[in-house]
Design a protein around this motif. Structure first.
Motif, PDB file in Angstrom:
ATOM      1  N   UNK C 360       0.885   2.343   9.177  1.00 21.02           N
ATOM      2  CA  UNK C 360       1.311   3.000   7.947  1.00 21.02           C
ATOM      3  C   UNK C 360       2.311   2.137   7.183  1.00 21.02           C
ATOM      4  N   UNK C 361       3.284   1.606   7.913  1.00 19.97           N
ATOM      5  CA  UNK C 361       4.310   0.810   7.236  1.00 19.97           C
ATOM      6  C   UNK C 361       3.715  -0.460   6.639  1.00 19.97           C
ATOM      7  N   UNK C 366       1.868  -3.277   2.021  1.00 17.35           N
ATOM      8  CA  UNK C 366       0.769  -3.823   1.221  1.00 17.35           C
ATOM      9  C   UNK C 366       0.760  -3.194  -0.161  1.00 17.35           C
ATOM     10  N   UNK C 367       0.984  -1.893  -0.201  1.00 18.15           N
ATOM     11  CA  UNK C 367       0.994  -1.216  -1.495  1.00 18.15           C
ATOM     12  C   UNK C 367       2.112  -1.764  -2.379  1.00 18.15           C
ATOM     13  N   UNK C 389       3.799   8.356  -4.721  1.00 18.21           N
ATOM     14  CA  UNK C 389       3.028   8.638  -3.504  1.00 18.21           C
ATOM     15  C   UNK C 389       3.452   7.729  -2.357  1.00 18.21           C
ATOM     16  N   UNK C 390       3.486   6.471  -2.693  1.00 22.36           N
ATOM     17  CA  UNK C 390       3.781   5.499  -1.645  1.00 22.36           C
ATOM     18  C   UNK C 390       5.151   5.755  -1.018  1.00 22.36           C
ATOM     19  N   UNK C 477      -0.473   2.756  -6.504  1.00 21.92           N
ATOM     20  CA  UNK C 477      -1.749   2.172  -6.054  1.00 21.92           C
ATOM     21  C   UNK C 477      -2.861   3.209  -6.148  1.00 21.92           C
ATOM     22  N   UNK C 478      -4.075   2.708  -5.932  1.00 16.70           N
ATOM     23  CA  UNK C 478      -5.255   3.534  -6.126  1.00 16.70           C
ATOM     24  C   UNK C 478      -5.461   4.578  -5.053  1.00 16.70           C
ATOM     25  N   UNK C 479      -6.459   5.451  -5.255  1.00 15.97           N
ATOM     26  CA  UNK C 479      -6.650   6.604  -4.362  1.00 15.97           C
ATOM     27  C   UNK C 479      -7.012   6.223  -2.937  1.00 15.97           C
TER      28      UNK C 479
END
Lengths: 221, 314, 680, 670
Positions: C360-361, C366-367, C389-390, C477-479
Motif C-alpha cells: 500500500x505504501x 507511486x501515486x 484519496x491518496x 491519480x486515476x480510479x
C-alpha cells in the motif's frame, strides 16, 4: 523478623547496592560520587548486619560496624578532604559516554548472573542469589576505572570493587574470618592515605588529576 | 448491594471524565502552594474547558481535515483507555479489550495524530514539537515496556485485570524488581505526560516547549478536547501506575461497600502520587532536550535492572 | 470443485501465457495494458483462492510434471506453508495488478510497455513457482526466474546510470545468495543418502538424517542466501538502491512479496527439512532480526527520498518477521510446541501484514511520484489538499506500519511481544534474561517507526507545498490506482480487526511445522477477543477498539456540533515575522535531527553548514547552506573491502592473461600434465 | 673421623660472605676514605681467597658432599646450600682469580686515580665474587636464581664502571639485556624443573630420566640460559663489548670466572639426568666446535687487545663444551673412559682458562695502563719497557695456545684423548668425535697464529706511535698477581698428576658410576699425565741447559745496533711495520664468510706525489650486527602495532585486566 523476610530484605539491599554501582557509573560530579560511595557502604553495612542476624554469625556485626566506620565515615571523609584540598569540583570527563557505559554495565551484570548461575544451583545459603550482584559490583567498579579519566574516580572504582568483594564474601560464605577483614580494612585505610599522597603529587606535577596526563610517562614514541 | 459490572464500567468512565480536570487542578494548586504562589483554585480547569467550548474556532488557512479530526480522535482514544484501566474494581468488562501493551499503543495513536496535527499547519513550531515529541516517545517507549514487562513477569500476565488482582492479593513480599520498575515508570510517566523535567506544561516559550508547540494552533472546542484529554492522560498514568504497582484496596467485585473503600484508597493514592510528582517537579529544573536521552536512558536502565533483579534475586 | 493445486497451476499457466501473448497486443497499447493486468489480477486471485483453500484444509497435494531434467521431473507441492505464501503473493499481485493498469498508463508511451508487461507476469509466475516447487532444481529455476525478471524490471528505466548501478548491485547480491542456497541444497542432498538425483527432491531432504554439523552448514548457507534476498542487515545494501529506482508497482511487489519468498525459504529449511535444531540457531536468527529491525528503522529515519525510506522500512519489517521466526525456533528447539506456534503465527501474520501495508505504501508513493514527479520529500508538502484519496489511504498504511491499533501492524507486533514475554518458560537461565531485552529493542523499533511515519506523512502530505513546480498541476491519480490502494487499505483494517479469524485460518501451518495449535486458545472467547495463551494472560479485541473509538469520536462530534459554532479561516500565525514562506516549514531532515543527534553514532553522519555572507557585517548573513550526508557504515566496513579484495584477486589472476600465444599453450600443456598425473 | 676444628664448608661459606661484603664499608663515605677502603677490601678479598681456596682444596681432597638447610624461610621450600667436589672445583677459580684481580686493582684502579668510581667498583667487585661462590653452593632453584641475579647485576655495574662513555654504557646495556634474557631462560628452567620434581630443591644426581620430552625442554632451556652467560656461540654477543669496556681486572674476573659459572650451571643441570640421549652430546659438541672455531676466527680479526682476548674466551668456552660433549657422548654409549677424559678435560680447562685468561687480561691491563690505548696497531715494542709483563704475558699466551709445558696443553690433551677414545668406538659417536678432533686442532692452530700476532705486534718491534709508547713497568701489586697466575699455569702444566685425583672426584659427582669404582679405569691410567710432567720437566731442563749457552753467545757475539734494512727505501718509520691487521689479513680473508670484515679504502693513492690516504678495516661483531640487530629491528617493526597497547593510558590498562578477567571466567566456564 523471619528468615525469609531477612532474605527478602537482603535481596532488596543487594538490588540497591547494584543500583548504587550504576549510580557511580552515571554520576558526573565528584562530590556526588563520594556521596554515592558512602551510600553504597551504608547499604553494605546494613546487608552485613541483616545476614549476621539471619545466619547467627555474630562476628558479622563487627564486620558491619567496621564497614560503617570505614566506608561510610572514614574513607568518604578522607576523599571529601582531598577533593576540597585539591579544589577539584569540575565535572568528570568520561572516556566512554554514559549511556554506552550503562549498556556495558548491563552486559556485565548479565555476564555475572550467567557465571554465578551454577553456584546458585549448588549453594543453599539464603544469600546465594546475591552473589551475582556482588560479582557485578566488582565488574562495574572495574568498568568505572576503565571509563573514567579522573584519578579520584579511579580510586572510587577501586573501592567499589572492594565493596563488591566484601559483599561476595558475605553472600558466598557468610563473611571472611575476622582477621582477614581487619587486615583488609587496614589495607584500605593505608591505600586511601597513599592515594591521597599520590594525588597530591600528581596534581602538583601535572596540574591536573586527569590520568590521561600520565600517558606522558610512557616510553617515547 | 452489588453493582453490575457494566455499571461499574460506566461509573469509572464518568469518574475519569469528570474528575480528571479536578485532579489536574489540584496538582496545579499543590504546586503553587509548594512554590509559594497564589493558587488558581481547584476548579479552574473546568472553567477553562467551559470557556473554550464556548469560543469560536479559528483555523489556519491550510488546515486539513486531519487537523480537525485529531482532537476528536485524541479525546476518543483517551476515553477508551479510561475504560480499560481498573481503578476501583477488577471486574471491568472493557478491561479485556486491550492489555497493557495495547494500552501503550493506544497512547501511541494519540501521540501519532497529535504530532501529525502539529505538522499540518506548516509552521516551524509545530514541526519542532512533533519532532521532539516523537523522539522522546521513541526513547520512552522501550523503557515503558520494560517497566511494564517486569510487572508482567511477576504477575505472569499482560492483562491489566490479571496484573491488578495478582498484585493486590499476593502476600506481602519485598520485590526489588518492582521497586526498580516503579522508579522507571515514574520517570517515563513524567516524560509521557509532559511534565518537568522533560517538558513544561505551563510554558509557551518557543525553545523549551514540546507538547504545547504541537497544539499551538488549536482553539475553541478543539483545544478544549485536547486539554481535557491531556488531563485525562495525566490521571490515567497515575491510575496505570497505581494499578500496576500498588493496587491494594481495589475491589474484586461489585460490592458497594468495597467499591467505596476502593474509591477512598484510590483517592489517597492519587493524593500521595500527586505530592510525589509535585515534589519532583519543584525539585528539578527542566532538562535541555539533548540531556533527555540520558534521563530516559536511566529510566530504561532502571527498568532493565528491575527485570534483571527479578531473575537474579527472586 | 477443482483441487487447490489445479487452481494454482492454472494461475501460473495463465501468467506464463500472458507473458508470451503480451507482445501480440502491442499495436493497441491501452487494450494491452488493461487486458493483461486485468488477467494478471484474475490469475492472482486464483492463487489466493488456491492458497486459502489449502491453508484452511491443511491439505497437502503434490504432483510431478513431465517437464524437467532427464531423470528428474519437476515436482510441485502445495502444503499449508506454501498455500499461505500463495495467498501473500496472490493478494498483493491482485492489488498491484489493478493499480498497475493506471500506473503503467502513466508512462504514456515513453518506453516499451511490452517489456514491462512480460517481465511483470514472469515475475509473478516466478514467485508463485518458488513457493510451489518441490525439488531443488525446480526451486532454483523458479528463484532465478524471479530474480532475473525483477532485475529487468529494476532496469526498466535503464537510461539512468543510477538505475543500472542499482540493478547490477541487486543482481550481484541476488546471485551470491543464490549460490549459497545452491550449496545448501547440495549439502542437504549430499547428506540425504539417496541416489544422485533423488537427493534433490524436497521429499528426500525432509527425510534426510543430518549430523548436527552438516545440518548447521546447510541451514546457515541457506539462511545466508535467503537473508541476502530478504535484505537482512548487513546484506541489505541492494534494497535501498533497487527499490527506489524500480517502477512503484514493481517496488510494491518486490518489497511486499518478493522479500517474503526468503521467509518462506527459511521456514522451509528450518521447520520442514531439518526439524531438530539447537536453540542457538534461533538465537542467531533473533539477533539478526533485532539488528535489522532497529538499524533498518534508524536508516529509514535518516532518509528523505520517499521510496528509499520505504525500502529501509522493509529491512526493519523483515527484521521483525525474523524476530518472530527466531523466537519460534528457540521455543521449538526446547520442545515447547504451543509457544513455538505462537511465535510462528506472529511471524507469518507479520509477513502477510507487511506485504499488505508495504504494498500500500509503495503504491501510495507511486501515486505521489505520479503526481509530483518527485521522490525527494523535501520538495513536497500539503498534498492532502490536492490528493484527497491518496492521502487517507497512505495514512492507513502509515498507521498500520507504525503498529498502532486497530490496524493490522499492531496485531502482529502484539503477538510478537506476547511471544517475547513467554521467555520465562524456557529452561535456559540466560535466555530467560536476555530475550525480554529483545522486546525492548522491538519496542524501540515500533516507536521509531511511528516517528518516521509522522515525518513521512507530515512532510509529504501535510503543511504547505515546498516544491518548485506549480502546486495547481498536482492532481489526484486515476480510479484503478485508487482502487488498488483502497483494496489494500481495507485489507489492512480487516486484518487488524479480525485477527482471530486469520489466526484460526493460519492454524494448520504451525500444526504441521511445529506440532502446536493456537486457534483454540486464541479464539476461545469468540471472534471478538484475541487471547493467544489464556484469557488471564493477555487479550486484545480489535473490533472493540475500532468500534469504541468510532463511537466515542462520533458521540463527541455530535454533541459538540449540536450547537452551531462558527469557525473561520485565517492565515498562519507568523510570530510577527512578516513573510512566512513554505520553505520555513520543518523539513524531513529537521524532523529527524534529534534522533540523529541521539543515535547518530551508528551512522557516518557528516554535516556542513556554510554561511555565505551577504554584506560585510556578520549579523546580516546572506544565505546559509546546510549539507547533510549520511552513509551506511556497512558499505565501508563490509562491501568496500570485499570489493577491493575481489578486484585485487582479479588483478592477480589477470596476470595469467599475458596475451602471448606461447604462454597460453603452456597453460594448456601444464593443465594436461596435471590432469594426466591425477588420472594416472 | 676426628672432629675437625674448622670444617672446609665453614671456610668456604665464610670466604664467600667475606668476599661478597668486602667492599661494603666503602659504601659509607664518611667512615672510610676511598684509598683505605680499597686497601681494606683488598685485604678482605685476599683473606677470602686464601680461606676459600683452602676449603675448596680440602673438600676436593676429601671428596665429601655436605648439605645445609638455611633456617630462614621463603614462600617456597626451605633453602639449601651445599658443597660437593663439583662446587669445590669451580670454587677454585672463583676464589683464585678475584683475589688476584683485587690485588691487581689496588694498583691498576687505584683510588687516587679513579676517585669517583672506585667505591662502586670495589663494592660490586666483591659482591660479584662472593655471589659467584654463592651460585655454586646453592642447592635449590630460588637460592640459585637469587645468587645468580645478584651476580649478574653486580657484573653489570662493573661493566658500566665508566658509564660516562657512551661506548661503555652501550656495552653495559647490551650485557644487561642479554643476561636477563638468559635469566628468563633460567626461570623457565627452574619452573619446569620444579614442575617435574615437585620441589624447588635440586634433584639428586642422575635421578631424572633424560629421554622424556620435558627433560629435553630442561636441557634446551639450560643450554640457552647458561649458554647465554657462558658466551657460547651464538649467544656470545654481549661478551666482546662487555669485556673490552670493563676495567681489566673486572674483565679478568668476568672472562675468567663468570663464564665458568655458566659452565657450572650446565654441568650441574646435566648431572640430574641419566640415560642421556645421543643428540644432547652431539649438540653440545657441535656448539663447542662452532664456538671454538668462530671464536678464534673472530679473535684473529680484532685489533682491540681486550676484544681479542674476549673472543678467545668464546673459543675456550667452545673447547670446554667439546669436552662436555665428549663426556655426554661417552655417557650415552657407556664408555667410561670418554666420560672421564671429556669431563676431566673440560673441568681442567675451566681452571686453566680461568688462570691464563685472567693472566692475559691482567697483562693486557698493564699494557693498556702503560700505553694508554687498547689498539694493538698503535702499540709496539712494549717488551723493552715492560720486561716482566712481557714475560708473564708470554706465559699466558703459550698456555692459551695449548703448548707444552703449560697447563692449556694438559686439558686439551685430555679432550684429544677423549676424542681418540671416541673414534675407537663404533657408530655415530665415533663419527662425531672424529669430526670434532680436527676442529680442535684447527682451533689450536689458529690460536697460535693469533697470539703470535698479539705478542709480535704488541711486545716486539718498535712503538708505532710516540703517543702510545709504553712508559713504565707495572708496580708490584700488579706483577704479583700475574706471577701467581703464571706459576699456577706452570704448576698445572708441569705436574698435572697432582690434580688427577681431584678431577676424578669432581667428575664422579657429575656422572655417577655405572660399575664399582675399582673396576673402572682411573684418570691417571687413562691419560699419560706423568709423561706429560716428565716431558715438561725435560723441556725445562733442556731450556735450562741451553739458556747459559745462549746468554754466553749473546754476550760474546759482537753487537751493533743499526737501522733496519729499508729495502732501499730511505726513511723507514715505525708505522711501516707489519700491523696486527696486516698480520691477520690472510686468515681474516679465509674466514671472510663468517667475519664479514668491513674495509674502508677511499682509493689507492695515485700520481707522482700521492697525497695522504688512509685505510681502515674493522671486523664487526657479525652475529650481532648481521643477525640479531636486523632480526630485532624487523621484530620491532612487526610488533609496532602492539606497542599501541602500551599507550600509558591508565584506563586501558585496567581494561586489559577486565578483559583478562572476563576471558578467564569464560574459559573456566567453557
Amino acid at each position: 523478623m523471619t528468615h525469609t523476610f531477612a532474605a527478602q530484605l537482603n535481596s532488596l539491599l543487594a538490588a540497591l547496592i547494584l543500583l548504587s554501582a550504576f549510580a557511580l557509573l552515571a554520576q558526573r560530579k565528584i562530590m556526588g560520587l563520594v556521596h554515592i560511595f558512602a551510600w553504597q557502604g551504608l547499604l553494605l553495612s546494613l546487608s552485613t548486619a541483616v545476614i549476621g542476624y539471619a545466619s547467627g554469625e555474630h562476628h558479622l556485626y563487627i564486620s558491619s560496624l567496621l564497614t560503617l566506620g570505614m566506608k561510610v565515615i572514614l574513607l568518604p571523609y578522607i576523599l571529601y578532604k582531598l577533593v576540597h584540598k585539591l579544589k577539584i569540583h569540575r565535572d568528570i570527563e568520561a572516556v566512554v559516554n554514559v549511556p554506552t557505559t550503562m549498556l556495558l554495565g548491563i552486559i556485565l551484570v548479565v555476564f555475572s548472573y550467567h557465571l554465578t548461575a551454577p553456584i546458585r544451583e549448588l549453594s543453599n545459603l539464603m544469600t546465594r542469589s546475591t552473589l551475582a550482584v556482588a560479582l557485578a559490583t566488582i565488574m562495574l567498579g572495574m568498568l568505572m576505572m576503565v571509563t573514567r579519566r579522573h584519578a579520584v574516580t579511579q580510586i572510587l572504582g577501586f573501592l567499589a570493587m572492594e565493596n563488591g568483594l566484601f559483599f561476595a564474601a558475605t553472600s558466598a560464605t557468610y563473611g571472611m574470618p575476622m582477621v582477614v577483614e581487619l587486615g583488609v580494612a587496614l589495607d584500605l585505610l593505608i591505600a586511601a592515605f597513599i592515594f591521597g599522597i599520590f594525588f597530591f603529587h600528581i596534581n602538583t606535577t601535572f596540574e591536573s588529576l586527569d590520568v590521561e596526563q600520565m600517558a606522558k610517562l610512557k616510553e617515547t614514541d | 448491594m452489588s453493582l453490575h459490572p457494566f455499571v461499574i464500567e460506566l461509573l469509572q468512565f464518568a469518574l475519569l471524565l469528570g474528575l480528571a480536570p479536578a485532579f489536574a487542578g489540584w496538582v496545579k494548586v499543590l504546586k503553587c502552594r509548594v512554590q509559594g504562589r497564589t493558587a488558581p483554585g481547584i476548579l479552574q480547569p473546568y472553567r477553562d474547558i467551559r470557556r473554550l467550548f464556548g469560543k469560536d474556532i479559528v483555523l489556519a488557512e491550510n488546515a486539513s481535515w486531519l487537523f480537525r479530526f485529531t482532537p476528536y480522535l485524541t479525546f476518543g482514544v483517551t476515553a477508551i483507555a479510561a475504560g480499560i484501566i481498573p481503578l476501583i474494581s477488577v471486574d471491568l468488562p472493557l478491561s479485556a479489550t486491550a492489555d497493557v501493551i495495547a494500552l501503550v499503543m493506544l497512547f501511541g495513536i494519540v501521540r501519532f495524530f497529535t504530532a501529525l496535527a502539529g505538522m499540518d499547519i506548516g509552521t516551524a513550531f509545530g514541526g519542532m514539537g512533533s519532532s521532539r515529541e516523537m523522539t522522546i516517545a521513541s526513547l520512552a517507549e522501550p523503557a515503558m515496556l520494560m517497566a511494564i514487562f517486569t510487572v508482567s513477569l511477576a504477575s505472569n500476565s499482560t492483562s491489566l485485570t490479571q496484573m491488578v488482582s495478582v498484585m493486590a492479593h499476593s502476600e506481602f513480599v519485598i520485590r526489588p524488581s518492582l521497586a526498580f520498575a516503579l522508579a522507571a515508570f515514574i520517570l517515563i510517566a513524567l516524560a509521557e505526560t509532559g511534565r518537568i523535567p522533560v517538558d513544561n506544561p505551563a510554558t509557551h516559550l518557543e525553545l523549551t516547549m514540546i507538547h504545547e508547540a504541537m497544539i499551538l494552533e488549536y482553539s475553541g472546542r478543539h483545544l478544549a478536547l485536547i486539554e481535557w484529554a491531556g488531563m485525562m492522560k495525566l490521571t490515567l498514568f497515575f491510575a496505570l501506575g497505581i494499578a500496576a504497582f500498588c493496587p491494594w484496596g481495589i475491589a474484586t467485585g461489585g460490592d458497594t461497600g468495597l467499591l467505596l473503600l476502593a474509591l477512598v484508597a484510590l483517592a489517597a493514592k492519587l493524593v500521595v502520587g500527586a505530592c510525589i510528582m509535585v515534589l519532583i517537579e519543584t525539585g528539578l529544573a527542566k532538562l535541555r532536550i539533548f540531556r533527555l536521552p540520558e534521563f530516559l536512558g536511566s529510566a530504561f536502565l532502571l527498568a532493565t535492572l528491575g527485570m534483571i533483579a527479578f531473575f537474579i534475586l527472586e | 470443485m477443482p483441487a487447490a493445486l489445479d487452481i494454482a497451476g492454472f494461475s501460473v499457466l495463465l501468467l506464463l501465457v500472458l507473458a508470451v501473448a503480451a507482445p501480440l497486443f502491442r499495436p493497441v497499447r491501452t487494450l494491452q495494458i488493461t487486458l493483461v493486468f486485468s488477467l494478471a489480477a484474475v490469475a492472482s486471485l486464483a492463487a489466493v483462492v488456491a492458497g486459502v483453500m489449502t491453508v484452511a484444509d491443511g491439505s497437502v497435494a503434490s504432483a510431478a510434471m513431465t517437464l524437467g531434467l532427464p531423470g528428474l521431473p519437476f515436482h510441485l507441492r502445495l502444503d499449508p506453508l506454501a498455500g499461505f505464501f500463495l495467498v501473500v503473493i496472490g493478494l498483493m499481485g491482485f492489488f498491484v495488478s489493478i493499480y498497475s493498469i493506471g500506473y503503467v498508463k502513466g508512462y504514456g508511451g515513453q518506453r516499451s510497455m511490452t517489456q514491462m508487461i512480460c517481465f511483470y507476469t514472469l515475475f509473478l509466475a516466478g514467485m508463485l513457482l518458488v513457493v510451489l516447487a518441490d525439488d531443488a532444481y525446480f526451486f532454483l529455476v523458479a528463484w532465478e526466474l524471479m530474480a532475473a525478471a525483477s532485475y529487468f524490471l529494476v532496469m526498466y528505466e535503464d537510461e539512468k546510470g543510477e538505475n543500472r548501478r542499482a540493478a547490477f548491485l541487486y543482481l550481484l547480491i541476488a546471485h551470491v545468495g543464490a549460490l549459497a542456497i545452491l550449496l545448501a541444497f547440495g549439502v542437504m542432498a549430499g547428506q540425504s543418502g539417496r541416489p544422485v538425483f533423488d537427493g534433490y527432491t524436497f521429499d528426500a531432504m525432509r527425510t534426510a538424517q543430518l549430523t548436527p554439523g552438516w545440518a548447521a552448514a546447510a541451514f546457515f548457507l541457506a539462511f545466508f542466501g535467503f537473508a541476502a534476498k530478504a535484505g537482512v542487515i548487513p546484506l541489505h545494501v541492494w534494497l535501498p538502491e533497487a527499490h527506489p529506482v524500480a517502477p512503484s508497482n514493481i517496488s510494491a511487489l518486490m518489497s511486499g512479496v518478493m522479500l517474503k519468498t526468503s521467509i518462506y525459504g527459511i521456514c522451509r529449511f528450518a521447520f520442514d527439512f531439518i526439524k531438530e535444531f539447537p536453540w542457538w540457531w534461533g538465537g542467531i536468527v533473533l539477533v539478526l532480526g533485532l539488528i535489522s529491525a532497529v538499524m533498518g528503522v534508524l536508516y529509514a529515519l535518516m532518509q528523505h527520498d520517499l521510496k528509499r525510506l520505504l525500502a529501509y522500512h522493509s529491512v526493519e519489517n523483515i527484521g521483525i518477521i525474523l524476530i518472530g521466526l527466531g523466537l519460534s525456533m528457540i521455543f521449538a528447539a526446547f520442545h515447547l510446541p504451543t509457544l513455538a506456534a505462537l511465535a510462528l503465527v506472529a511471524a507469518l501474520y507479520h509477513t502477510l501484514n507487511h506485504a499488505v501495508f508495504k504494498g500500500l505504501l509503495f503504491m501510495g508513493a507511486g501515486a505521489v511520484l505520479h503526481a509530483t514527479h518527485e521522490r525527494n520529500m523535501e520538495e513536497m508538502g500539503g498534498l492532502i489538499h490536492r490528493m484527497p484519496w491518496t492521502a487517507p489511504l497512505f495514512l492507513v498504511g502509515c498507521v498500520s506500519i507504525s503498529a498502532l491499533p486497530p490496524f493490522n501492524g499492531f496485531v502482529s507486533e502484539w503477538l510478537t511481544f506476547q511471544a517475547f514475554l513467554l521467555s520465562p518458560s524456557l529452561p535456559h537461565p540466560l535466555l530467560k534474561l536476555l530475550i525480554p531485552l529483545g522486546a525492548a529493542m522491538l519496542a524501540l523499533t515500533g516507536a521509531l517507526a511511528a516517528a518516521c511515519f509522522v515525518k513521512v506523512f507530515g512532510v509529504v502530505f501535510l503543511g504547505q507545498w515546498r516544491g518548485h513546480q506549480k502546486r495547481e498541476r498536482i492532481h489526484e491519480v486515476g480510479p484503478s490506482m485508487r482502487a488498488g490502494m483502497l483494496l489494500a487499505s481495507i485489507s489492512c483494517l480487516l486484518l487488524g480487526i479480525f485477527p482471530t479469524w486469520v489466526i484460526g485460518w493460519l492454524d494448520t501451518i504451525p500444526e504441521q511445522l511445529c506440532g502446536g495449535r493456537l486457534a483454540e486458545s486464541a479464539g476461545k472467547f469468540g471472534w471478538m477477543w484475541l487471547t493467544p495463551i489464556a484469557h488471564g494472560r493477555a487479550s486484545y479485541s480489535g473490533p472493540m477498539v475500532f468500534i469504541g473509538i468510532l463511537a466515542v469520536v462520533a458521540v463527541t462530534w455530535l454533541l459538540l456540533h449540536a450547537r452551531a459554532t462558527s469557525s473561520r479561516r485565517v492565515p498562519i500565525w507568523d510570530c510577527g515575522f512578516a513573510r512566512l514562506t513554505p520553505r520555513m516549514q520543518y523539513t524531513a531532515s529537521a524532523f529527524s535531527m534529534p534522533i540523529r543527534r541521539v543515535l547518530g553514532f551508528l551512522f557516518a553522519v557528516r554535516e556542513q553548514v556554510e554561511v555565505v555572507p551577504h554584506t560585510n557585517h556578520p549579523s546580516l548573513p546572506g544565505s546559509l547552506q546546510y549539507r547533510l550526508r549520511i552513509r551506511d557504515r556497512f558499505w565501508n566496513w563490509l562491501y568496500v573491502p570485499q570489493g577491493d579484495a575481489a578486484y585485487w584477486i582479479a588483478r592477480q589472476v589477470g596476470k595469467l592473461q599475458q596475451g602471448r600465444i606461447q604462454i597460453y599453450l603452456l597453460y594448456s600443456f601444464v593443465t594436461l600434465i596435471v590432469l594426466l598425473v591425477f588420472l594416472g | 673421623m676426628a672432629q675437625e676444628l674448622v670444617s672446609p664448608s665453614t671456610l668456604i661459606f665464610t670466604a664467600t660472605l667475606l668476599a661478597a661484603f668486602s667492599g661494603a664499608l666503602l659504601l659509607v663515605p664518611r667512615f672510610l676514605n676511598a684509598s683505605r677502603g680499597q686497601l681494606l677490601a683488598t685485604v678482605a678479598m685476599l683473606t677470602a681467597s686464601v680461606l676459600g681456596l683452602t676449603g675448596s682444596v680440602a673438600v676436593l681432597l676429601s671428596g665429601r658432599t655436605e648439605l645445609f638447610q638455611l633456617s630462614w624461610t621463603l614462600p617456597f621450600d626451605q633453602p639449601e646450600i651445599g658443597i660437593d667436589p663439583l662446587s669445590a672445583w669451580f670454587l677454585l677459580p672463583i676464589f683464585l682469580i678475584p683475589g688476584c684481580a683485587a690485588l691487581y686493582a689496588r694498583s691498576y684502579w687505584h683510588a687516587d686515580n679513579y676517585p669517583h668510581n672506585v667505591r662502586k667498583t670495589t663494592f660490586f667487585f666483591g659482591l660479584m665474587s662472593g655471589f659467584m661462590g654463592a651460585v655454586t653452593v646453592a642447592r635449590d632453584g630460588i637460592t640459585f636464581l637469587f645468587a645468580w641475579e645478584i651476580m649478574a647485576l653486580a657484573a653489570y655495574f662493573l661493566v658500566a664502571t665508566e658509564d660516562e662513555k657512551p661506548e661503555v654504557s652501550q656495552a653495559g646495556t647490551l650485557y644487561l639485556i642479554t643476561t636477563h634474557i638468559g635469566t628468563l631462560g633460567l626461570f623457565a628452567l627452574f619452573s619446569l624443573l620444579t614442575l617435574t620434581v615437585g620441589t624447588w630443591l635440586f634433584p639428586a644426581v642422575g635421578s631424572l630420566d633424560a629421554s622424556s620430552p620435558i627433560a629435553s625442554a630442561l636441557f634446551l632451556t639450560a643450554l640457552f640460559g647458561f649458554g647465554m652467560k657462558a658466551g657460547i656461540m651464538p649467544f656470545h654477543i654481549w661478551l666482546p663489548s662487555a669485556h673490552a669496556n670493563a676495567p681489566s681486572h673486572v674483565s679478568a674476573a668476568m672472562s675468567g670466572v663468570i663464564l665458568k659459572v655458566g659452565i657450572y650451571g650446565i654441568i650441574r643441570t646435566l648431572s640430574f639426568f641419566h640415560t642421556i640421549p645421543l643428540w644432547w652430546g652431539a649438540l653440545v659438541l657441535l656448539l663447542g666446535v662452532v664456538s671454538g672455531i668462530s671464536g678464534v676466527a673472530f679473535a684473529i680479526g680484532q685489533h682491540d687487545l681486550k676484544r681479542l682476548l674476549a673472543y678467545h674466551s668464546i673459543e675456550n668456552i667452545g673447547i670446554i663444551f667439546m669436552g662436555i660433549g665428549v663426556a655426554l657422548i661417552g655417557q650415552t654409549i657407556g664408555s667410561h673412559p670418554m666420560v672421564i677424559l671429556g669431563c676431566a678435560g673440560a673441568l681442567l680447562h675451566v681452571l686453566n682458562h680461568a688462570t691464563f685468561k685472567a693472566l692475559l687480561f691482567l697483562g693486557a691491563g698493564s699494557v693498556i695502563h702503560a700505553t694508554g690505548t687498547r689498539e694493538i696497531d698503535l702499540m709496539g715494542g712494549v717488551a723493552r719497557r715492560l720486561p716482566y709483563t712481557a714475560l708473564l704475558f708470554g706465559v699466558g699466551a703459550v698456555a692459551i695456545c695449548g703448548l707444552p709445558p703449560l697447563n692449556g696443553f694438559v686439558s686439551e690433551l685430555l679432550i684429544y684423548l677423549g676424542f681418540f677414545r671416541g673414534i675407537q668406538e663404533s657408530g655415530v659417536a665415533a663419527a662425531a668425535t672424529a669430526l670434532a678432533a680436527p676442529a680442535l686442532a684447527v682451533v689450536g692452530g689458529l690460536a697460535v697464529a693469533c697470539f703470535v700476532k698479539v705478542y709480535g705486534i704488541v711486545f716486539l718491534g718498535a712503538p708505532r706511535t710516540e703517543e702510545h709508547a709504553a712508559h713504565h713497568e707495572a708496580g708490584w701489586q700488579m706483577l704479583a698477581p700475574m706471577t701467581v697466575l703464571a706459576l699456577v699455569c706452570a704448576v698445572i702444566g708441569l705436574a698435572p698428576a697432582l690434580l688427577g685425583g681431584l678431577l676424578q672426584r669432581a667428575t664422579l659427582t657429575i656422572f655417577p658410576l655405572t660399575a664399582p669404582l675399582d673396576t673402572l679405569e682411573q684418570l691417571t691410567s687413562l691419560a699419560p699425565l706423568t709423561s706429560v710432567s716428565l716431558m715438561g720437566v725435560l723441556l725445562l731442563v733442556i731450556l735450562g741447559l741451553l739458556l747459559p749457552w745462549y746468554l754466553r753467545r749473546l754476550r760474546s757475539a759482537p753487537q751493533g745496533a743499526t737501522v733496519t734494512w729499508g729495502c732501499g727505501y730511505q726513511r723507514p718509520v715505525a708505522r711501516m711495520q707489519y700491523s696486527a691487521s696486516s698480520f691477520a689479513e690472510l686468515l681474516t680473508g679465509l674466514f671472510a664468510f663468517v667475519l664479514k670484515p668491513q674495509v674502508h679504502r677511499p682509493g689507492v693513492a695515485r700520481g707522482i706525489f700521492p697525497s695522504v690516504t688512509n685505510f681502515h678495516s674493522h671486523v664487526p661483531e657479525a652475529v650481532l650486527e648481521l643477525i640479531y640487530t636486523p632480526a630485532l629491528e624487523r621484530l620491532y617493526a612487526r610488533f609496532q602495532p602492539i606497542r599501541h597497547m602500551q599507550n600509558g593510558i591508565l584506563q586501558q590498562y585496567v581494561l586489559y585486566i577486565l578483559i583478562t578477567l572476563v576471558v578467564l571466567f569464560l574459559s573456566d566456564y567453557l
